[in-house]
Scaffold this motif. Sequence first.
Motif, PDB file in Angstrom:
ATOM      1  N   LYS A   1       0.856  -1.192   0.000  1.00 17.47           N
ATOM      2  CA  LYS A   1       0.000   0.000   0.000  1.00 17.47           C
ATOM      3  C   LYS A   1       0.883   1.229   0.000  1.00 17.47           C
ATOM      4  N   ASN A   2       0.758   2.034  -1.019  1.00 14.00           N
ATOM      5  CA  ASN A   2       1.508   3.298  -1.118  1.00 14.00           C
ATOM      6  C   ASN A   2       2.982   3.125  -0.792  1.00 14.00           C
ATOM      7  N   MET A   3       3.550   2.022  -1.223  1.00 11.50           N
ATOM      8  CA  MET A   3       4.949   1.771  -0.879  1.00 11.50           C
ATOM      9  C   MET A   3       5.847   2.751  -1.646  1.00 11.50           C
ATOM     10  N   THR A   4       6.676   3.477  -0.905  1.00 11.65           N
ATOM     11  CA  THR A   4       7.661   4.355  -1.525  1.00 11.65           C
ATOM     12  C   THR A   4       9.044   3.849  -1.138  1.00 11.65           C
ATOM     13  N   VAL A   5       9.897   3.640  -2.153  1.00 19.32           N
ATOM     14  CA  VAL A   5      11.214   3.067  -1.862  1.00 19.32           C
ATOM     15  C   VAL A   5      12.309   4.015  -2.337  1.00 19.32           C
ATOM     16  N   GLY A   6      13.484   3.857  -1.758  1.00 20.45           N
ATOM     17  CA  GLY A   6      14.622   4.684  -2.153  1.00 20.45           C
ATOM     18  C   GLY A   6      15.766   4.495  -1.182  1.00 20.45           C
TER      19      GLY A   6
ATOM     20  N   PRO B   1      13.415   9.387  -2.095  1.00 19.64           N
ATOM     21  CA  PRO B   1      12.520   8.460  -2.786  1.00 19.64           C
ATOM     22  C   PRO B   1      12.937   8.236  -4.241  1.00 19.64           C
ATOM     23  N   LEU B   2      12.875   6.971  -4.654  1.00 15.81           N
ATOM     24  CA  LEU B   2      13.220   6.631  -6.032  1.00 15.81           C
ATOM     25  C   LEU B   2      11.931   6.334  -6.806  1.00 15.81           C
ATOM     26  N   ILE B   3      11.090   5.507  -6.203  1.00 17.07           N
ATOM     27  CA  ILE B   3       9.804   5.182  -6.833  1.00 17.07           C
ATOM     28  C   ILE B   3       8.716   5.336  -5.773  1.00 17.07           C
ATOM     29  N   ARG B   4       7.645   6.013  -6.139  1.00 13.74           N
ATOM     30  CA  ARG B   4       6.607   6.324  -5.161  1.00 13.74           C
ATOM     31  C   ARG B   4       5.332   5.518  -5.385  1.00 13.74           C
TER      32      ARG B   4
ATOM     33  N   GLY C   1      13.014  -6.362   3.144  1.00 18.38           N
ATOM     34  CA  GLY C   1      13.389  -5.703   4.389  1.00 18.38           C
ATOM     35  C   GLY C   1      14.844  -5.304   4.499  1.00 18.38           C
ATOM     36  N   GLN C   2      15.613  -5.400   3.399  1.00 21.59           N
ATOM     37  CA  GLN C   2      17.007  -4.974   3.483  1.00 21.59           C
ATOM     38  C   GLN C   2      17.134  -3.461   3.320  1.00 21.59           C
ATOM     39  N   LEU C   3      16.081  -2.858   2.774  1.00 19.51           N
ATOM     40  CA  LEU C   3      16.009  -1.401   2.749  1.00 19.51           C
ATOM     41  C   LEU C   3      14.734  -1.045   3.501  1.00 19.51           C
ATOM     42  N   SER C   4      14.786   0.014   4.303  1.00 23.67           N
ATOM     43  CA  SER C   4      13.539   0.358   4.987  1.00 23.67           C
ATOM     44  C   SER C   4      12.677   1.203   4.056  1.00 23.67           C
ATOM     45  N   LEU C   5      11.375   1.012   4.196  1.00 19.67           N
ATOM     46  CA  LEU C   5      10.430   1.726   3.341  1.00 19.67           C
ATOM     47  C   LEU C   5      10.424   3.205   3.717  1.00 19.67           C
ATOM     48  N   LEU C   6      10.254   4.039   2.734  1.00 14.83           N
ATOM     49  CA  LEU C   6      10.158   5.465   3.030  1.00 14.83           C
ATOM     50  C   LEU C   6       8.723   5.834   3.353  1.00 14.83           C
ATOM     51  N   ASN C   7       7.809   5.013   2.850  1.00 13.81           N
ATOM     52  CA  ASN C   7       6.399   5.263   3.129  1.00 13.81           C
ATOM     53  C   ASN C   7       5.615   3.994   2.786  1.00 13.81           C
ATOM     54  N   GLY C   8       4.416   3.887   3.352  1.00 12.14           N
ATOM     55  CA  GLY C   8       3.535   2.787   3.007  1.00 12.14           C
ATOM     56  C   GLY C   8       3.907   1.510   3.723  1.00 12.14           C
TER      57      GLY C   8
ATOM     58  N   GLU D   1       9.567   7.793 -11.786  1.00  8.58           N
ATOM     59  CA  GLU D   1       9.246   7.981 -10.382  1.00  8.58           C
ATOM     60  C   GLU D   1       8.058   7.144  -9.923  1.00  8.58           C
ATOM     61  N   TYR D   2       7.234   6.686 -10.852  1.00 10.97           N
ATOM     62  CA  TYR D   2       6.075   5.889 -10.495  1.00 10.97           C
ATOM     63  C   TYR D   2       6.102   4.578 -11.270  1.00 10.97           C
ATOM     64  N   VAL D   3       5.310   3.623 -10.791  1.00 10.21           N
ATOM     65  CA  VAL D   3       5.168   2.378 -11.532  1.00 10.21           C
ATOM     66  C   VAL D   3       4.392   2.691 -12.803  1.00 10.21           C
TER      67      VAL D   3
END
Lengths: 372, 347
Positions: free
Chosen positions: A9-14, A19-22, A53-60, A218-220
Motif C-alpha cells: 500500500k503506497n509503498m515508496t522506496v529509495g 525516494p526513487l519510486i513512489r 526488508g534490506q532497505l527500509s520503506l520510506l512510506n507505506g 518515479e512511479y510504476v
Amino acid sequence: MQNYFFYTKNMTVGYDGVPLIRDIQIEIKRGEILTLIGPNGAGKSTILKSIIGQLSLLNGKVQLEEVCINRLSEKERAKRLSVVLTERIHPEMMTCEEVVAMGRYPYTGRLGILSETDKKAVQRAMETVRTEELAEKEFLTLSDGQKQRILLAKAIAQDPDVLVLDEPTSFLDVRYKLEFLSVLQEMTKKKNLTVIMSLHELDLAERISDKILCVKGEYVDRFGPPENVFLPGYIKELYGITTGTFDECSGRVELPAVHGIPRVFVIGGNGSGIPIYRRLQREGIPFSAGILWENDKDTPVAEALSERVIKEQAYCPIRQDTVVCAKEEIDRCRHVICTLTDFGEWNKENKKLLLYAKDRGKLLEGERIWQK
Amino acid sequence: MKLHLPTCSGWNKKIKYTVLFGILFLIVIFFLFLNISIGSVSVPFSEIVETLAGNGEDMFRNIIIEIRFPRSVAAIILGGALGLSGFLLQTFFHNPIAGPYVLGISSGSKLAVAIVMVVFLRFGIRISSVLMILAAFAGAMLSMGFVLLISRWLPQTAMLVVSGIMIGYICSAVTDLIVTFAEDSDIVNLHNWSMGSFSGISWSNVAVMIIVVAAAGGLTFLMSKPISAYQMGESYAESMGVNIRSFRIALVLLSSMLSACVTAFAGPVSFVGIAVPQIMKRMFHTAKPLFMIPACFLGGAVWCLFCDLIARTLFAPTELSISTVTAIFGVPVVIYVMICRKKERPD
C-alpha cells in the motif's frame, strides 16, 4: 479486494531517505508469479530489497495476508520470505548440501544443528531443483547455472510462503533458464508458493508471469497481467528503444532496418524469407518484400527490417492492385530474390511475380545472390 | 602418492573430526610437557608428573610451578585467543589474510598499554592485569575503528591489509617514542614486552586471562550459527534472519577483546591469527564455525607453544621475541594462501 495474499500500500522506496519510486501498489494472490521489468537502473532491485526488508520503506507498507512484513521479527520474516540475490557468494569449503542446509537457519536451534526434519527438507529441496547428484560437491567449483540452482534449493529449503528472486536467470544459458523457470512454475502450482522476481528476458517474463510490474521513472508505469502490458509498441516506450524493434507478440527482437532506396525485392512467405531479410540487414542492403499476407510468419520481420512491404489482407486472395503495386516495386529494384519453392493454389500471384522478374533478367538464384 | 581422505558425509566425517580433535589435543599436551621440560635446566618428563602430583624435588618445583608452567599455560590460552581472533576477523572481512596483527589491532593495543604503563609508573602506581586488558581493549577498538572506516572507502582485499599495516606502523612508531623517552628502570621490561614475549607471566596473570578468554571464546562459540550464515554473504545472512548490525558489533567486540587480552600480557604476536585458521580450514576441510572455533583455539595453542619453545631455547640464554619466531613460520603460510587464492579466483 482483501483476498490478496501479498500486497503493498503506497509503498515508496529509495536510498538514504531519497525516494526513487513512489506509491507502488502490488496486489497478488497466493501461488501467482509477479515479474518486475524495466530498464537498467530503474529500481527493480530497490523494490525487491525493500520488500525483503534490506532497505527500509520510506512510506507505506508491505502486507502478507493480515501481517505487515516490516513488523515481523527477523526470524519470523525469514520463515515466510526467502531470497535468491544477484550478489555472488564465496562460501569457503562448503558442499552444496551445506549451502542448501543454510536455508534451515530460521528453524534450527542455538548452534544450528540440523534435526531429522531439517535434513529431510534439505533433501526434498535438492530433489525439487534436480541437484541431488551435486550434494557432496564443493559449491565454489560449480558452474554459474549449477550455483544458481543450489541457491534456489536453499531458498526452497527455507520453506517460505513467498520467494523473492533478483534477476535469477541472468548468468544462465538457455537450457538452464528454461529449467530454472519451470521449477518456479512447478513450485507455484504444487506448493502454492508465491514468486516475486525481476527479469531481463522479456520473452520469458511474458510467458511465465501472472502479473507484470513495469518500473520506469518515479512511479510504476503499469501493473497487470502480461496481456495488458505487452501491447504493441509498449516495450519500445518502456525501455526507450530507439534502435531496432521488439515484437510484443512473439517476444522477438530485430536490429534496426537499413534505410535507403530498395535495391532488392524479396518474394517470400511462410517463414522462408526471414533468414534472407536478416542477411540483407547484415550486409547493409535496403530491400522491400512482398507479397505477404498480414498474418504471414514473415510479415513482422519484414516490417521491422525492410524499407517497404507489399501486403495483402489476411485470409483474402491476392487482389490485382496489390500485384500491380508489387510489379512497380520490382521495376524499381535492381534484383529479385525468391525464397519460395512451392506455390499453393492461393499463391499463384507470387509465382507470376517470379516469372515477371525472370523475364526482366532480375532474378538471382543460388550462390550468385551474395556475389552481386 | 596423494593421500585420499574420506569425503563422504555422515559417520566418516564424524570420525574424521573426532580423530583430528584428538590429535590436536594430544599435541597440545605433548608440547606442554616439552615446554616445561626443556630449558636452561632440563627437567625429565617423569619429574614433571611427580611435581604435579605434589612430590618431586624442590629445585625443579620452583622452576616448574612458578616459571615454566604458567608461561606454557599462557602460551596455550593466548595462542588460542589469537587463533580465534584471526578466524573472527577473516570471517568479518571475508578476507583470508586478515588477522589482529596485520590489521594493526595488536599495535593499537600495544600503544594504549604503553601509554597507560608509562603514565602509571611515573605516579608510582602498580598496574593490575585488568587495567592492562582494558587499556589494550581501548587501543584495539581505536585501531579497529580506523580499519573499519578505511574498509568502507576502499573495499578491496589488498587495500584493507595495507591500511592495517600502516596503522600498525604508526602505532608502533609512537610506542617506540614513548618507550625511548620514558625514564624508569622498568622500561627494560616494557621494551621486551613491546616486542612480544611470554616471559614473566605469573599465575595471577593466567587467572585473569583464563576468565577473559573463556568468556570471549564461549560467546564466540555461541555465535557459530550466525557466523556460518555470515559466511554466505551479508545479504543472504540478513535474509535468513540474522540481525546484521548487532552481529557485526558483537564480532568486532569479541575479536578485539581476544586480541587485546593477548597484547596486554604478551605484547603483539604476529601472524598466528592469519596462519592458524588457514591451516585448520585445510586440515578439517571445512570452514564451519562449529568445528573451526575449537580447532582454531587448539591450533593457536600448539602454534604458540611450539614458537615459544624455539624463542626460548634456540639461542639460549638469549631469548628471541615471540613475534620473530611466529613470523618465520607464519609468513610462508600466508604466502601459500595468497598463491592458492590467486589460482582459485584470478581476479
